[in-house]
Design an enzyme around this catalytic site. Structure first.
Site, PDB file in Angstrom:
ATOM      1  N   VAL A   1       0.836  -1.207   0.000  1.00 29.22           N
ATOM      2  CA  VAL A   1       0.000   0.000   0.000  1.00 29.22           C
ATOM      3  C   VAL A   1       0.872   1.260   0.000  1.00 29.22           C
ATOM      4  O   VAL A   1       0.705   2.159  -0.827  1.00 29.22           O
ATOM      5  CB  VAL A   1      -0.968   0.007   1.197  1.00 29.22           C
ATOM      6  CG1 VAL A   1      -1.773   1.306   1.231  1.00 29.22           C
ATOM      7  CG2 VAL A   1      -1.917  -1.190   1.115  1.00 29.22           C
TER       8      VAL A   1
ATOM      9  N   GLY B   1     -31.089  15.919   9.455  1.00 33.66           N
ATOM     10  CA  GLY B   1     -31.190  14.469   9.314  1.00 33.66           C
ATOM     11  C   GLY B   1     -30.163  14.055   8.278  1.00 33.66           C
ATOM     12  O   GLY B   1     -30.203  14.536   7.138  1.00 33.66           O
TER      13      GLY B   1
ATOM     14  N   HIS C   1      -3.502 -16.207   9.850  1.00 35.34           N
ATOM     15  CA  HIS C   1      -4.169 -17.024   8.829  1.00 35.34           C
ATOM     16  C   HIS C   1      -3.136 -18.000   8.301  1.00 35.34           C
ATOM     17  O   HIS C   1      -1.996 -17.626   8.053  1.00 35.34           O
ATOM     18  CB  HIS C   1      -4.709 -16.067   7.755  1.00 35.34           C
ATOM     19  CG  HIS C   1      -4.847 -16.626   6.387  1.00 35.34           C
ATOM     20  ND1 HIS C   1      -5.685 -17.667   6.084  1.00 35.34           N
ATOM     21  CD2 HIS C   1      -4.264 -16.263   5.208  1.00 35.34           C
ATOM     22  CE1 HIS C   1      -5.607 -17.919   4.786  1.00 35.34           C
ATOM     23  NE2 HIS C   1      -4.748 -17.087   4.244  1.00 35.34           N
TER      24      HIS C   1
ATOM     25  N   THR D   1      -4.880  -7.420  -3.284  1.00 39.52           N
ATOM     26  CA  THR D   1      -5.880  -7.358  -4.363  1.00 39.52           C
ATOM     27  C   THR D   1      -6.334  -5.927  -4.669  1.00 39.52           C
ATOM     28  O   THR D   1      -6.545  -5.569  -5.817  1.00 39.52           O
ATOM     29  CB  THR D   1      -7.106  -8.202  -3.946  1.00 39.52           C
ATOM     30  OG1 THR D   1      -6.663  -9.539  -3.720  1.00 39.52           O
ATOM     31  CG2 THR D   1      -8.198  -8.177  -4.993  1.00 39.52           C
TER      32      THR D   1
ATOM     33  N   LEU E   1     -41.937  12.955  14.370  1.00 42.37           N
ATOM     34  CA  LEU E   1     -42.147  13.542  15.692  1.00 42.37           C
ATOM     35  C   LEU E   1     -40.924  13.247  16.558  1.00 42.37           C
ATOM     36  O   LEU E   1     -40.619  12.082  16.828  1.00 42.37           O
ATOM     37  CB  LEU E   1     -43.408  12.948  16.332  1.00 42.37           C
ATOM     38  CG  LEU E   1     -44.700  13.144  15.507  1.00 42.37           C
ATOM     39  CD1 LEU E   1     -45.844  12.313  16.086  1.00 42.37           C
ATOM     40  CD2 LEU E   1     -45.082  14.627  15.435  1.00 42.37           C
TER      41      LEU E   1
ATOM     42  N   GLN F   1       9.982   0.527   9.062  1.00 38.76           N
ATOM     43  CA  GLN F   1      10.754  -0.006  10.188  1.00 38.76           C
ATOM     44  C   GLN F   1      11.629  -1.194   9.786  1.00 38.76           C
ATOM     45  O   GLN F   1      12.704  -1.404  10.329  1.00 38.76           O
ATOM     46  CB  GLN F   1       9.814  -0.408  11.334  1.00 38.76           C
ATOM     47  CG  GLN F   1       8.843  -1.526  10.966  1.00 38.76           C
ATOM     48  CD  GLN F   1       7.800  -1.822  12.050  1.00 38.76           C
ATOM     49  OE1 GLN F   1       7.774  -1.166  13.081  1.00 38.76           O
ATOM     50  NE2 GLN F   1       6.955  -2.798  11.802  1.00 38.76           N
TER      51      GLN F   1
ATOM     52  N   VAL G   1      -5.966  -3.240   3.958  1.00 40.37           N
ATOM     53  CA  VAL G   1      -6.082  -3.331   2.500  1.00 40.37           C
ATOM     54  C   VAL G   1      -5.411  -4.614   2.028  1.00 40.37           C
ATOM     55  O   VAL G   1      -4.271  -4.885   2.403  1.00 40.37           O
ATOM     56  CB  VAL G   1      -5.393  -2.118   1.841  1.00 40.37           C
ATOM     57  CG1 VAL G   1      -5.451  -2.224   0.328  1.00 40.37           C
ATOM     58  CG2 VAL G   1      -6.014  -0.810   2.326  1.00 40.37           C
ATOM     59  N   TRP G   2      -6.089  -5.374   1.223  1.00 42.97           N
ATOM     60  CA  TRP G   2      -5.488  -6.571   0.632  1.00 42.97           C
ATOM     61  C   TRP G   2      -4.567  -6.174  -0.524  1.00 42.97           C
ATOM     62  O   TRP G   2      -4.724  -5.101  -1.107  1.00 42.97           O
ATOM     63  CB  TRP G   2      -6.582  -7.497   0.071  1.00 42.97           C
ATOM     64  CG  TRP G   2      -7.391  -8.207   1.108  1.00 42.97           C
ATOM     65  CD1 TRP G   2      -7.727  -7.748   2.351  1.00 42.97           C
ATOM     66  CD2 TRP G   2      -7.978  -9.504   0.985  1.00 42.97           C
ATOM     67  NE1 TRP G   2      -8.488  -8.689   2.999  1.00 42.97           N
ATOM     68  CE2 TRP G   2      -8.651  -9.769   2.183  1.00 42.97           C
ATOM     69  CE3 TRP G   2      -7.992 -10.466  -0.035  1.00 42.97           C
ATOM     70  CZ2 TRP G   2      -9.342 -10.962   2.407  1.00 42.97           C
ATOM     71  CZ3 TRP G   2      -8.680 -11.645   0.182  1.00 42.97           C
ATOM     72  CH2 TRP G   2      -9.339 -11.890   1.397  1.00 42.97           C
TER      73      TRP G   2
ATOM     74  N   ASP H   1     -27.275  13.213   1.108  1.00 42.35           N
ATOM     75  CA  ASP H   1     -28.512  14.010   1.028  1.00 42.35           C
ATOM     76  C   ASP H   1     -29.061  14.167   2.432  1.00 42.35           C
ATOM     77  O   ASP H   1     -29.007  13.241   3.240  1.00 42.35           O
ATOM     78  CB  ASP H   1     -29.527  13.425   0.049  1.00 42.35           C
ATOM     79  CG  ASP H   1     -30.139  12.103   0.512  1.00 42.35           C
ATOM     80  OD1 ASP H   1     -29.510  11.399   1.331  1.00 42.35           O
ATOM     81  OD2 ASP H   1     -31.246  11.768   0.044  1.00 42.35           O
TER      82      ASP H   1
ATOM     83  N   LEU I   1      -3.011 -13.945  -4.340  1.00 43.26           N
ATOM     84  CA  LEU I   1      -4.164 -14.293  -5.176  1.00 43.26           C
ATOM     85  C   LEU I   1      -5.048 -13.062  -5.338  1.00 43.26           C
ATOM     86  O   LEU I   1      -5.373 -12.392  -4.354  1.00 43.26           O
ATOM     87  CB  LEU I   1      -4.983 -15.426  -4.547  1.00 43.26           C
ATOM     88  CG  LEU I   1      -4.320 -16.812  -4.546  1.00 43.26           C
ATOM     89  CD1 LEU I   1      -3.306 -16.945  -3.416  1.00 43.26           C
ATOM     90  CD2 LEU I   1      -5.364 -17.918  -4.469  1.00 43.26           C
TER      91      LEU I   1
ATOM     92  N   TYR J   1      -8.144 -22.102  -0.186  1.00 41.94           N
ATOM     93  CA  TYR J   1      -7.768 -21.643  -1.526  1.00 41.94           C
ATOM     94  C   TYR J   1      -6.410 -22.218  -1.892  1.00 41.94           C
ATOM     95  O   TYR J   1      -5.642 -22.630  -1.018  1.00 41.94           O
ATOM     96  CB  TYR J   1      -7.799 -20.113  -1.627  1.00 41.94           C
ATOM     97  CG  TYR J   1      -6.794 -19.379  -0.771  1.00 41.94           C
ATOM     98  CD1 TYR J   1      -5.473 -19.207  -1.192  1.00 41.94           C
ATOM     99  CD2 TYR J   1      -7.161 -18.825   0.459  1.00 41.94           C
ATOM    100  CE1 TYR J   1      -4.553 -18.521  -0.412  1.00 41.94           C
ATOM    101  CE2 TYR J   1      -6.251 -18.134   1.239  1.00 41.94           C
ATOM    102  CZ  TYR J   1      -4.949 -17.988   0.800  1.00 41.94           C
ATOM    103  OH  TYR J   1      -4.041 -17.311   1.565  1.00 41.94           O
TER     104      TYR J   1
END
Ligand code: FAD
Ligand code: THG
Length: 835
Positions: A15, A572, A231, A369, A664, A36, A366-367, A558, A52, A265
């Site tokens: 990244v 709102g 993982h 991918t 209300l 680092q 962030v992957w 909006d 992947l 996978y």
């Protein structure tokens, strides 16, 4: 922002290095990347990612990030070898449910512009001759798959090296083996970073620290909602059938492979097979116990992101691997580890500026991918202030405060790990944590048998079992066709009865979860005038529906703006992103001109809101309020203070379901009493408590857009059908200039209303829409329209498509005929709502 501020990027993983390159290629010249670990193989998640890249994702933004990453990595090459091996991607189905889900997934791919197709078992085997051709251990077999030819393998570590070289050539400074230990700030602005090697001054700091993101956030008091989880990744010993097939050590020629029914996978590494598993328990990482990185040399096995392999967690799925790929019976596990990367409460990445520290940005969770796409959007955010891509699902500030607590982040992120490959309905709720935010009416809702789904940690009723008895009374023209499959899930036929009662009598809706802000101070009007498209400088009592725009004219949100007093507005809004945006803008305005101070407070939790809507709403409120609520007493889109059974209430005459009535508002302590008063008063008029199922159907019938679903920052007001909410002749608001220019350009697309011809097929949203046999658009929202007796879908379509044209929606692989319709379908003349 002026040209070339001093930028420090923390982290030289996939990244950080992509971001340095994207900024340099946009002409920024003063960039330092601080890492680092040793440069090139820094020891973060990127250093050992098998790379992947499956592009298809329910999110349009994430899919586009992936596609951009594929193309960028293909273009990064030395000696004719790129950083992407486009072997294709294959997701297998071994259950009927998975096969159906893959058809839905192909729909996403088509909607977002990625080519793919569903293939049968034989073709799966042609792509992967090692696949078990017969039956799997428990009698399942490969039924087919989703094949995407442009997917493939990223060489992330090599890409980092090439990006460093490229960015260096463009003038970027890289400082390896340098740890950021603190962030310098003054007056709410970043001024630099402290490192093991001294202070580096900076105007902009971007934390691309991967799973260290929470630690970096802590340095500036920012809660970064990510959780590092381990993982398992395994490489096998060589497999005979792969000898001589691929380059060694990491060549691959077969598609990357997902076996999601077993959370696995696969990819090739030369003549070995790499296997990733999500089948094990979530393994949160104790950051204090990771190996330290520093100046010392780092071998592959001493990386902080590589924990020791725990065989007992992998052993149960090794049999599944051998079952799917029988050639693995003669192979062993070799070179295995538990690798660390980031998970978040909703699975999305974290991008954007810290609301309380100007100049401090985050691009984390962030992957590989999505890495280059994320970096491009971050660079656009820094350089122009508005990315081309809709970031609402990625915004750092999208979470409610309770959702950034350690316990919430930990529990929900671990749950996302467990569910990562599950077949999930878009409405599938999490089971825990629940009941975090409940409205004051919650006890009554439970008594009425509410079925709750969760949103922004709020519990929202979707229908009430107490209304089931009404189904027997439902007039024929209000009966909706029975649903099956996914359309029947998290849905009840009771919603038809609630819609019927709302359109013919009166319904009570809990609008408490609608985010509400109070904007006060002498500068409140100028703030809202500058940030919105509306004419909000009206007298107290006025309510205005208007838009917040990006500088490029895209729709940021909006909102409704109610002027309560000269210096007090109630808004709102759509999410916490709006709150942080307005709060930061108010702070800047107050600092620039103390006489024009403005303050923004989130009053959502301290207040509550009931929508009382339907042709008999006036009769109901008349029984418990002496205030004049006739049309003369309170006109459409006006607000006033009233008393309901002695309770102080702010009434706003508007209705997202398109019926006569009011929102209300009162403070939280009166909420339950207000509900009881209205519900009691409504009994003789057939009042029902009604839920989101009816609500969503009715708002689509009325043509009211839902921001984030129907339109986002990628769309401007005119093509979104919201030109009316830009005040005529208003100038000087954010986005005004870009909007004026866009108004002159010919329209290329439009948000259109479709009705489904067979009268029964209710789609989910995000399906591709075909015109003349070609996929040219996609569905945003969909619902059955109880009032109009047919399913409705809103969709983005090319401008040339006209009312009455026939189109097709692809739903789970089948084409559903639909017609482009004039909108709104209900009450186009506004007689009901203005009555
Ligand atoms: P990192 O690569 O971790 O980079 C962050 C950098 O910041 C590190 O180098 C770190 O040293 C540095 N840093 C942190 N703190 C400081 C500090 N205080 N001072 C200086 N520097 C600091 N993704 C996919 O897309 N496809 C896959 O197939 C895939 N498989 C994976 C398999 C495994 C086993 C694992 C563990 C991950 C996998 N991922 C995959 C995820 C992917 O690897 C990560 O999401 C991605 O690499 C994150 O990139 P990054 O640049 O954000 O983080
Ligand atoms: N109520 C309140 N605020 C809100 C919403 C709401 N803010 C966020 C979100 N919902 C905003 N969305 C809408 C969409 C449509 C309308 C109101 C809020 C609406 N539209 C009228 C119409 O299109 O006919 C506006 C007419 C006009 O501008 O005069 O009512 O639900 N408080």
């Amino acid at each position: 922002m002026t040209a070339s501020p001093r930028v420090v990027i923390i982290g030289a993983g996939i990244v950080g290095t992509n971001l340095a390159d994207e900024l340099a290629s946009r002409g920024w010249t003063n960039i330092t990347v601080v890492e680092q670990g040793p440069l090139g193989l820094a020891g973060g998640s990127t250093s050992h990612a098998p790379g992947l890249v499956f592009q298809t994702n329910p999110s349009k933004t994430m899919t586009e990030f992936a596609t951009y990453t594929v193309n960028k990595l293909l273009s990064l090459s030395t000696d004719g070898v790129s950083c992407f091996n486009q072997v294709g991607g294959l997701e297998l189905a071994t259950t009927e449910a998975r096969l159906e889900d893959l058809k839905r997934k192909l729909g996403y791919a088509t909607s977002w512009g990625v080519d793919g197709r569903i293939i049968d078992a034989d073709e799966c085997e042609k792509h992967w001759p090692l696949l078990n051709p017969g039956s799997l251990a428990d009698g399942r077999q490969v039924l087919g798959g989703l094949f995407v030819p442009s997917d493939g393998l990223a060489s992330a570590a090599r890409a980092v090296q090439l990006l460093i070289a490229k960015a260096r050539a463009a003038g970027v400074t890289f400082r390896g083996s340098t740890t950021v230990t603190g962030v310098e700030q003054a007056g709410g602005k970043v001024t630099g970073v402290q490192t093991s090697d001294g202070v580096i001054p900076a105007d902009v700091v971007v934390s691309c620290a991967g799973f260290w993101g929470r630690e970096l956030g802590k340095m500036v008091g920012l809660s970064v909602p990510l959780l590092p989880l381990a993982h398992q990744y395994v490489k096998t010993t060589p497999v005979d059938a792969l000898n001589g097939v691929n380059d060694l050590p990491n060549g691959a020629s077969k598609p990357i492979l997902r076996y999601q029914d077993r959370d696995l996978y696969f990819r090739e590494h030369g003549n070995r097979i790499g296997i990733g598993s999500y089948a094990h328990k979530p393994m949160p990482v104790d950051m204090d116990r990771l190996p330290r990185v520093g100046a010392d040399e780092m071998s592959d096995h001493r990386m902080p992101s590589r924990l020791d392999f725990t065989l007992e967690d992998f052993a149960p799925v090794w049999e599944d691997c051998q079952d799917l790929l029988p050639a693995l019976h003669q192979a062993q596990i070799n070179d295995a580890f538990n690798g660390i990367f980031s998970f978040t409460p909703d699975g999305g990445p974290l991008m954007g500026e810290a609301p309380d520290l100007s100049g401090f940005f985050v691009a984390e969770a962030v992957w590989v991918t999505h890495s280059a796409g994320v970096a491009k959007a971050m660079a656009e955010l820094l350089v122009t202030g508005h990315p081309e891509t809709d970031l609402h699902g990625c915004e750092l500030t999208r979470f409610e405060k309770v959702q950034t607590s350690d316990s919430y982040v930990s529990e929900t992120s671990q749950q996302n790990f467990v569910e990562i490959y599950d077949v999930m309905h878009p409405l599938q709720p999490r089971e825990s944590p629940r009941d975090l935010r409940v409205s004051p009416f919650n006890v009554r809702q439970k008594e009425l048998g509410a079925f709750f789904l969760e949103s922004a940690a709020w519990e929202r009723p979707h229908w009430f079992e107490a209304n089931r008895g009404l189904l027997a009374e439902l007039p024929g023209e209000w009966r909706a066709p029975e649903r099956d499959g996914w359309a029947a899930m998290f849905h009840s036929p009771i919603s038809a009865a609630e819609a019927w009662k709302t359109r013919t009598a009166v319904g009570l809706y809990d609008m408490t979860p609608l985010k509400r802000l109070s904007v006060t101070g002498p500068g409140a009007q100028s703030l809202l005038h500058r940030l919105s498209t509306g004419n909000i400088a009206k007298k107290p009592g006025a309510v205005t529906y208007c838009l917040l725009l990006e500088h490029d004219g895209g729709i940021r949100s909006d909102v409704t703006v109610a002027r309560l007093t000269e210096e007090e507005f109630q808004l709102g809004v759509n999410s916490n992103v709006d709150f942080d945006y307005l709060r930061v803008e108010a702070r800047r305005q107050s600092a620039a001109d103390p006489a024009q101070w403005a303050h923004v407070t989130d009053i959502t939790g301290s207040t509550c809101c009931i929508g009382l809507w339907g042709p008999l709403a006036r009769e109901v409120i008349g029984k418990v309020s002496a205030d004049d609520l006739t049309n003369d007493g309170l006109k459409y889109f006006r607000t006033k203070e009233i008393t309901v059974g002695g309770i102080p209430v702010t009434a706003m005459r508007l209705s997202y379901v398109g019926e006569l009535g009011w929102e209300l508002y009162t403070t939280a302590e009166y909420g339950l009493k207000l509900w009881d008063l209205l519900f009691e008063a409504g009994q003789e008029h057939g009042i029902v408590a009604a839920g989101r199922g009816a609500f969503n159907s009715m708002r689509l019938e009325k043509g009211y857009r839902l921001w984030g679903t129907d339109m986002t920052s990628e769309h401007h007001p005119y093509e979104s059908g919201l030109g009316f909410s830009v005040a005529k002749d208003k100038t000087g608001f954010v986005g005004a200039e870009a909007l004026a220019a866009r108004k002159e350009q010919p329209a290329t697309r439009a948000l259109r209303c479709l009705t489904v011809d067979d009268g029964t097929s209710v789609v989910l949203g995000k399906e591709p829409v075909y015109v003349g046999g070609e996929a040219v658009g996609y569905v945003t929202s969909a619902a059955y329209g109880y009032t109009v007796h047919k399913p409705i879908a809103y969709a983005w379509l090319p401008a040339g498509v006209e009312t009455g044209d026939a189109v097709e929606i692809e739903y789970f692989g089948k084409r559903v005929a639909a017609t482009v319709s004039a909108e709104p379908l209900v009450d186009p003349g506004m007689e009901r709502i203005r009555g």
